[in-house]
Design a protein around this motif. Structure first.
Motif: not given
Length: 121
Positions: A74-75, A80, A83, A95-96
């Protein structure tokens, strides 16, 4: 695919206890088909980007097949950050979450990390 989650990024009684879980799963386009292995790692460090990526890398290395890719999260797991920044720590196959199957795999990792942390308290 490897779904990851970290439980316990908050300070309790002046200490941290982060538990990371990595779930190696076989997935379809819309669901998780099977769990091929689980890896865990713990840390008492303050939850910085460096500390969280390090504990995730340790949990992935604890998998029966640590070469399984991509690593999905999850981001919010990595504050946040983009990537490309997380990939510097976890290699280029990160990756998210984008699909339902990826979300289910990360959710399985969440349950595993939370349960393992509860056992350690």
């Amino acid at each position: 695919m490897v779904g990851i989650d970290i439980s316990g990024r908050h300070e309790e009684e002046g200490e941290y206890l982060m538990v990371a879980a990595a779930i190696h799963a076989m997935v379809g386009t819309t669901r998780l088909h099977s769990v091929e292995g689980m890896g865990f790692a713990i840390s008492h460090d303050e939850p910085t980007l460096s500390a969280t990526t390090e504990i995730v890398a340790d949990a992935v290395c604890d998998l029966p097949d640590p070469s399984a890719k991509p690593i999905v999260a999850e981001r919010g797991e990595f504050y946040e950050e983009p990537v490309w920044m997380v990939e510097q720590y976890l290699e280029p196959d990160f990756k998210y979450v984008e699909s339902i199957a990826e979300r289910e795999t990360v959710q399985a990792a969440h349950h595993a990390a939370y349960a393992a942390r509860k056992l350690l308290l």
